[in-house]
Enzyme design. Structure first.
Site, PDB file in Angstrom:
ATOM      1  N   HIS A 127       0.821  -1.214   0.000  1.00 35.83           N
ATOM      2  CA  HIS A 127       0.000   0.000   0.000  1.00 35.83           C
ATOM      3  C   HIS A 127       0.861   1.274   0.000  1.00 35.83           C
ATOM      4  CE1 HIS A 127      -3.740  -2.090   0.398  1.00 35.83           C
ATOM      5  NE2 HIS A 127      -3.455  -2.589   1.586  1.00 35.83           N
ATOM      6  N   ASP A 136      -2.859 -10.603  -2.024  1.00 35.03           N
ATOM      7  CA  ASP A 136      -3.431 -10.021  -0.809  1.00 35.03           C
ATOM      8  C   ASP A 136      -4.883  -9.640  -1.089  1.00 35.03           C
ATOM      9  OD1 ASP A 136      -2.223  -8.479   1.901  1.00 35.03           O
ATOM     10  OD2 ASP A 136      -4.046  -7.588   1.086  1.00 35.03           O
ATOM     11  N   HIS A 161      -6.468  -7.107  -0.288  1.00 35.22           N
ATOM     12  CA  HIS A 161      -6.593  -5.691  -0.602  1.00 35.22           C
ATOM     13  C   HIS A 161      -5.758  -5.361  -1.836  1.00 35.22           C
ATOM     14  CE1 HIS A 161      -7.190  -5.963   3.845  1.00 35.22           C
ATOM     15  NE2 HIS A 161      -8.263  -5.257   3.534  1.00 35.22           N
ATOM     16  N   ASP A 205      -4.499 -12.515   4.081  1.00 31.48           N
ATOM     17  CA  ASP A 205      -5.790 -12.073   4.586  1.00 31.48           C
ATOM     18  C   ASP A 205      -6.929 -12.538   3.677  1.00 31.48           C
ATOM     19  OD1 ASP A 205      -4.785 -10.431   2.643  1.00 31.48           O
ATOM     20  OD2 ASP A 205      -4.972  -8.579   3.778  1.00 31.48           O
TER      21      ASP A 205
END
Length: 554
Positions: free
Chosen positions: A248, A285, A287, A378
């Protein structure tokens, strides 16, 4: 005495070109015996030298030049057959291979050196990055501690080659981050509690303490180090148990628990300093890796492929950048690929289906020299933030598929993942495969309708850039243990609508999404149902048959 006659094979004869007939008639037909076989072998060379006389400068004398001898005419008394026209130009022809009905030309690059063994990098100093105000924060030091303990418990760490962790250099950090931002992170060690809290509020979803900058440098530097050793042939592949995560992090800012973009730094360093020409970054991931995408959307040396939960742009980080329309900027259009799930519950069948229907065909066409995995767990079964359902065996199969690329030069780098049991078993399953162990068997898998639509949308937007994504590429000829329409009803196939950005939905689709949204909020908040399900089974069990309705998020 045994004698042999030098003749041309009748099946290889062709009409002689102009000038060749005269020369051929002058060629002596030698019948050598055992005693003069050596002389006979030298005869053609002698005749050629007699036909062409040269002046002092080495040029053929005027008027004495003989026509050039064709390669099709036998010139040895050993009876060797002449080369045909096709053989003579074989090296000039384009060579390659067929995959999924498409032709892929072989590259003529010098391959990178291939090493032996699986590297492992881990350092407990990265555990010094801890929240001062929230002991229950999901991005805790226990994430990497539990993973490393699992590797030791399953005797996987003992089979790996230990790579010494180190801090990233300023030059390495500057490959993707601005100098001003690097200085801000370095200054954290000198700040008091109140300035640290003020700095936290400047960025999105991070926490700070005096050791955060050092941990971030260790995380980035350790990733670069293990990638260096894989590229240089000291290791065959590697795993990096590092934190804080990185995908990120933007060029100028921290975001989403991330400070320095570990995988992006390693990829940029590899193409600019280590001579790697093509890098594939797979980000699984849950996200979207906004930072990694922005750092390479103009660079066609790096193919960034992200599969994540999108929810029509509402899932974190909450922008349309994770949608399938974002294909990269000129001249790197097509080198940014997003598969965004519009809803939770995606499991092994959805991810394995996506691998075979899109990722692997594109990866083989791209032909990377290095594969980096932004491995966020995740998306694993039981994670409190992701709400998806991938099993440890599912992750192992995905890793195993990628090891066929880039001569096996694959580096797996930890990103997210906040269920300690899930990330430990999943990371261990991937490490076991990279050490050469076969993955456990999976049952018969089917992708859900929503997964198939997401794959179809991404494929449509990349059809202009990749042969395997274009219609009629031959991909549909492959046999998979799943329906080629992904379980869609006929009426779903007739209308090829785009569901990626929330447009083009009919009433039935709106109702389906409404039902999913009603149950999504409590699931994301508490994850009571998935966690209860995880407690009832072994975390690395051979995993539920995803063909059952309850395992298909539809």
């Amino acid at each position: 005495a045994v004698s042999q006659r030098v003749t041309m094979d009748e099946s290889k004869k062709r009409p002689l070109e102009e000038g060749e007939g005269q020369l051929a008639s002058k060629r002596a037909k030698v019948e050598p015996s055992e005693t003069n076989a050596g002389e006979a072998e030298e005869a053609p060379a002698q005749m050629k030298s007699e036909e062409v006389s040269k002046d002092d400068d080495g040029n053929g004398a005027e008027g004495d030049q003989a026509p050039e001898i064709s390669g099709d005419i036998a010139t040895s008394s050993s009876g060797a057959l002449p080369q045909g026209p096709d053989d003579a130009h074989m090296e000039d022809q384009e060579r390659g291979y067929w995959y999924l009905g498409s032709w892929y030309p072989m590259t003529h690059e010098k391959p990178l050196p291939v090493g032996e063994g699986t590297g492992l990098v881990y350092d407990e100093r990265m555990c010094d990055h801890v929240s001062l105000t929230d002991e229950t924060h999901p991005e805790s030091p226990m994430r990497i501690k539990s993973i490393y303990n699992m590797l030791v418990e399953r005797k996987l760490a003992q089979r790996c080659i230990r790579v010494e962790a180190r801090e990233a250099t300023n030059d390495e950090l500057r490959t993707v981050h601005s100098e001003s931002y690097r200085q801000i992170v370095d200054a954290v060690k000198n700040l008091g509690e109140m300035p640290l809290k003020s700095l936290e509020r400047m960025y999105d979803s991070i926490y700070l303490n005096k050791k955060s900058g050092e941990a971030a440098r260790l995380s980035a530097g350790s990733t670069v180090e293990i990638v260096n050793q894989v590229v240089e042939g000291k290791l065959r592949n590697g795993v990096a148990v590092v934190r804080p995560p990185g995908h990120h992090a933007e060029q100028h800012a921290s975001k989403g628990f991330c400070f320095f973009n570990n995988v992006a730094i390693a990829a940029k360093w590899a193409v600019e300093k280590l001579g790697v020409k093509r890098v594939l970054i797979l980000d699984w991931d849950i996200h979207h890796g906004n930072g990694t995408q922005h750092m390479f959307e103009d660079d066609k040396r790096v193919l960034y492929y992200s599969v994540h939960r999108y929810d029509h742009g509402s899932f974190y980080p909450g922008s349309s950048d994770g949608g399938p329309r974002k294909v990269g900027n000129a001249p790197a259009e097509g080198y940014n690929m997003n598969v965004g799930w519009n809803g939770g519950g995606m499991g092994d069948g959805d991810y394995i289906g996506m691998f075979h229907q899109l990722l692997l065909p594109v990866a083989y066409e791209f032909a990377p020299q290095l594969v980096l995995i932004s491995a966020g767990f995740d998306s694993a079964r039981g994670d409190p933030l992701g709400g998806c359902d991938i099993s440890p065996t599912g992750f192992a199969h995905m890793t195993h598929s990628l090891m066929a690329l880039a001569q096996g030069k694959v580096v797996l780098v930890l990103e997210g993942g906040y269920n300690l049991s899930a990330i430990s078993h999943s990371f261990a399953a991937c490490t076991s495969v990279m050490l050469g162990d076969p993955p456990r068997m999976l049952g018969r898998l089917f992708p859900s309708k929503r997964a198939t639509r997401a794959i179809r949308d991404t494929k449509r937007y990349h059809a202009p850039y990749w042969t395997c994504c274009s219609q009629g590429s031959g991909f549909e000829l492959m046999r998979f243990p799943m329906p080629m329409n992904g379980g869609l009803d006929e009426e779903d196939d007739e209308e090829d609508e785009d569901y990626s950005e929330g447009g083009g939905k009919d009433e039935e689709e709106e109702e389906e999404d409404g039902e999913a949204a009603e149950g999504a909020e409590p699931k994301m908040e508490t994850e009571a149902a998935p966690q209860a399900e995880t407690e009832k089974r072994e975390p690395d069990a051979a995993d539920v048959d995803a063909s059952k309705p309850e395992n298909n998020a539809d």
